[in-house]
Design a protein around this motif. Sequence first.
Motif, PDB file in Angstrom:
ATOM      1  N   GLY A  14       0.771  -1.234   0.000  1.00  0.00           N
ATOM      2  CA  GLY A  14       0.000   0.000   0.000  1.00  0.00           C
ATOM      3  C   GLY A  14       0.801   1.280   0.000  1.00  0.00           C
ATOM      4  O   GLY A  14       0.272   2.345   0.322  1.00  0.00           O
ATOM      5  N   VAL A  15       2.084   1.213  -0.361  1.00  0.00           N
ATOM      6  CA  VAL A  15       2.911   2.424  -0.356  1.00  0.00           C
ATOM      7  C   VAL A  15       3.064   3.023  -1.759  1.00  0.00           C
ATOM      8  O   VAL A  15       3.752   4.028  -1.935  1.00  0.00           O
ATOM      9  N   GLY A  16       2.445   2.392  -2.752  1.00  0.00           N
ATOM     10  CA  GLY A  16       2.508   2.920  -4.112  1.00  0.00           C
ATOM     11  C   GLY A  16       3.658   2.359  -4.926  1.00  0.00           C
ATOM     12  O   GLY A  16       4.058   2.957  -5.933  1.00  0.00           O
ATOM     13  N   LYS A  17       4.166   1.214  -4.516  1.00  0.00           N
ATOM     14  CA  LYS A  17       5.288   0.595  -5.232  1.00  0.00           C
ATOM     15  C   LYS A  17       4.907   0.247  -6.678  1.00  0.00           C
ATOM     16  O   LYS A  17       5.631   0.583  -7.620  1.00  0.00           O
ATOM     17  N   THR A  18       3.760  -0.420  -6.836  1.00  0.00           N
ATOM     18  CA  THR A  18       3.360  -0.855  -8.173  1.00  0.00           C
ATOM     19  C   THR A  18       2.959   0.318  -9.056  1.00  0.00           C
ATOM     20  O   THR A  18       3.319   0.363 -10.236  1.00  0.00           O
ATOM     21  N   THR A  19       2.220   1.285  -8.518  1.00  0.00           N
ATOM     22  CA  THR A  19       1.847   2.441  -9.344  1.00  0.00           C
ATOM     23  C   THR A  19       3.091   3.223  -9.755  1.00  0.00           C
ATOM     24  O   THR A  19       3.139   3.779 -10.860  1.00  0.00           O
ATOM     25  N   THR A  20       4.106   3.251  -8.895  1.00  0.00           N
ATOM     26  CA  THR A  20       5.359   3.898  -9.282  1.00  0.00           C
ATOM     27  C   THR A  20       6.034   3.123 -10.402  1.00  0.00           C
ATOM     28  O   THR A  20       6.514   3.712 -11.379  1.00  0.00           O
ATOM     29  N   ALA A  21       6.069   1.795 -10.283  1.00  0.00           N
ATOM     30  CA  ALA A  21       6.691   0.969 -11.319  1.00  0.00           C
ATOM     31  C   ALA A  21       5.991   1.173 -12.663  1.00  0.00           C
ATOM     32  O   ALA A  21       6.645   1.291 -13.709  1.00  0.00           O
ATOM     33  N   ILE A  22       4.661   1.232 -12.634  1.00  0.00           N
ATOM     34  CA  ILE A  22       3.890   1.430 -13.870  1.00  0.00           C
ATOM     35  C   ILE A  22       4.201   2.782 -14.499  1.00  0.00           C
ATOM     36  O   ILE A  22       4.531   2.884 -15.687  1.00  0.00           O
ATOM     37  N   ASN A  23       4.087   3.828 -13.706  1.00  0.00           N
ATOM     38  CA  ASN A  23       4.208   5.178 -14.264  1.00  0.00           C
ATOM     39  C   ASN A  23       5.644   5.598 -14.505  1.00  0.00           C
ATOM     40  O   ASN A  23       5.902   6.427 -15.390  1.00  0.00           O
ATOM     41  N   LEU A  24       6.581   5.024 -13.765  1.00  0.00           N
ATOM     42  CA  LEU A  24       7.997   5.237 -14.070  1.00  0.00           C
ATOM     43  C   LEU A  24       8.327   4.599 -15.418  1.00  0.00           C
ATOM     44  O   LEU A  24       8.969   5.223 -16.276  1.00  0.00           O
ATOM     45  N   SER A  25       7.882   3.362 -15.622  1.00  0.00           N
ATOM     46  CA  SER A  25       8.118   2.672 -16.894  1.00  0.00           C
ATOM     47  C   SER A  25       7.479   3.431 -18.048  1.00  0.00           C
ATOM     48  O   SER A  25       8.100   3.629 -19.109  1.00  0.00           O
ATOM     49  N   VAL A 239      -1.415  16.667 -12.129  1.00  0.00           N
ATOM     50  CA  VAL A 239      -0.225  17.268 -11.521  1.00  0.00           C
ATOM     51  C   VAL A 239       0.861  16.236 -11.276  1.00  0.00           C
ATOM     52  O   VAL A 239       2.066  16.544 -11.304  1.00  0.00           O
ATOM     53  N   ALA A 240       0.468  14.984 -11.030  1.00  0.00           N
ATOM     54  CA  ALA A 240       1.445  13.943 -10.732  1.00  0.00           C
ATOM     55  C   ALA A 240       2.290  13.571 -11.943  1.00  0.00           C
ATOM     56  O   ALA A 240       3.371  12.995 -11.793  1.00  0.00           O
ATOM     57  N   ILE A 241       1.829  13.901 -13.156  1.00  0.00           N
ATOM     58  CA  ILE A 241       2.618  13.632 -14.356  1.00  0.00           C
ATOM     59  C   ILE A 241       3.972  14.312 -14.246  1.00  0.00           C
ATOM     60  O   ILE A 241       5.015  13.737 -14.547  1.00  0.00           O
ATOM     61  N   ASN A 242       3.970  15.560 -13.800  1.00  0.00           N
ATOM     62  CA  ASN A 242       5.226  16.299 -13.648  1.00  0.00           C
ATOM     63  C   ASN A 242       6.112  15.667 -12.591  1.00  0.00           C
ATOM     64  O   ASN A 242       7.348  15.708 -12.694  1.00  0.00           O
ATOM     65  N   ASP A 243       5.503  15.076 -11.559  1.00  0.00           N
ATOM     66  CA  ASP A 243       6.289  14.416 -10.518  1.00  0.00           C
ATOM     67  C   ASP A 243       7.005  13.189 -11.078  1.00  0.00           C
ATOM     68  O   ASP A 243       8.187  12.952 -10.778  1.00  0.00           O
ATOM     69  N   TYR A 244       6.313  12.406 -11.891  1.00  0.00           N
ATOM     70  CA  TYR A 244       6.957  11.236 -12.484  1.00  0.00           C
ATOM     71  C   TYR A 244       8.046  11.645 -13.473  1.00  0.00           C
ATOM     72  O   TYR A 244       9.088  10.982 -13.575  1.00  0.00           O
ATOM     73  N   ARG A 245       7.836  12.745 -14.183  1.00  0.00           N
ATOM     74  CA  ARG A 245       8.888  13.242 -15.074  1.00  0.00           C
ATOM     75  C   ARG A 245      10.108  13.678 -14.272  1.00  0.00           C
ATOM     76  O   ARG A 245      11.251  13.427 -14.680  1.00  0.00           O
ATOM     77  N   ALA A 246       9.864  14.324 -13.131  1.00  0.00           N
ATOM     78  CA  ALA A 246      10.978  14.731 -12.265  1.00  0.00           C
ATOM     79  C   ALA A 246      11.701  13.512 -11.702  1.00  0.00           C
ATOM     80  O   ALA A 246      12.923  13.506 -11.561  1.00  0.00           O
ATOM     81  N   LEU A 247      10.931  12.466 -11.384  1.00  0.00           N
ATOM     82  CA  LEU A 247      11.534  11.230 -10.876  1.00  0.00           C
ATOM     83  C   LEU A 247      12.441  10.607 -11.936  1.00  0.00           C
ATOM     84  O   LEU A 247      13.569  10.182 -11.633  1.00  0.00           O
ATOM     85  N   VAL A 248      11.987  10.566 -13.181  1.00  0.00           N
ATOM     86  CA  VAL A 248      12.811  10.039 -14.263  1.00  0.00           C
ATOM     87  C   VAL A 248      14.081  10.852 -14.428  1.00  0.00           C
ATOM     88  O   VAL A 248      15.184  10.311 -14.583  1.00  0.00           O
ATOM     89  N   LYS A 249      13.945  12.178 -14.386  1.00  0.00           N
ATOM     90  CA  LYS A 249      15.116  13.046 -14.557  1.00  0.00           C
ATOM     91  C   LYS A 249      16.137  12.802 -13.452  1.00  0.00           C
ATOM     92  O   LYS A 249      17.354  12.707 -13.720  1.00  0.00           O
ATOM     93  N   GLU A 250      15.665  12.666 -12.217  1.00  0.00           N
ATOM     94  CA  GLU A 250      16.598  12.458 -11.110  1.00  0.00           C
ATOM     95  C   GLU A 250      17.252  11.084 -11.186  1.00  0.00           C
ATOM     96  O   GLU A 250      18.453  10.938 -10.947  1.00  0.00           O
ATOM     97  N   ILE A 251      16.471  10.081 -11.544  1.00  0.00           N
ATOM     98  CA  ILE A 251      17.002   8.717 -11.630  1.00  0.00           C
ATOM     99  C   ILE A 251      18.048   8.613 -12.741  1.00  0.00           C
ATOM    100  O   ILE A 251      19.123   8.034 -12.550  1.00  0.00           O
TER     101      ILE A 251
END
Length: 255
Positions: A14-25, A239-251
């Motif tokens: 329930g911490v958002g691991k799978t949704t992160t994996a989906i949207n990061l990919s 708004v979360a789209i920008n967060d995932y883009r920022a996550l990709v940039k940092e990674i």
Amino acid sequence: MTAKIIALLNQKGGVGKTTTAINLSDTLAKQGFRVLGIDLDPQGNFSKVVSGGEVRFEKNVLQLFQKDNNVDISQLITLSPHSDDFFYIPTDIRLSRVIESGLTLSFRELRLSKHLNSVKADFDFIILDCPPNLSLTTTNAIVAADLFLMPVNSGVFALDGLEDLLDALQEVSQGQELHYYVFRNEVAAVNKKINNAIDEDLLEIASQRVLRTTIRRSEDIGQASFMYLPLSQYKNGSVAINDYRALVKEITSLL
């Protein structure tokens, strides 16, 4: 270029691991990277979303861990309907049972790594969505990965188990330097006092290895998964789209 392998880990559900994996990919694929997502969680939520709602898969990750171990991993890879650069290997609900039966096999922690070696040159990133436990499946992911990402949410027990997970990483790494980062997920801006307290504890527990990027809480993320869609396909203006883009940039800067 050889694929960088990223494992999404947390023994809490329930911490958002799978949704992160989906949207990061999905975000990586939208930026032109060839991505392979592998669902190592028997619950199959990653598989359902990236396949567009399928629940049964003739070819799946289970075959990588069966005793004969003769399968060609390239034959298990399927193109996601959501992107021309997003491929995946789905899971199977029987995975846990097969993993348990394989506990006595030689080199059991290396099985995933050996399979991935044959396809690493075909992708830029391989994303591993791990189950919420420290099973043999997770151990295989830890051995295989170049980078470990651990999401934590803003719940009252958000940091419970994080120290145990970091200890497990140290044990499996056998003295090698670990490349791991923790990041805040489902962050609600209104709870500034709680957020500050979690941030302080997180920096201490994770030895300062905390990403700058945070993923804001958004109903759009859950609704997208309910519709078996990555967030970008469900609501590109979220708004979360920008967060995932920022996550990709940092990674990508870290790798």
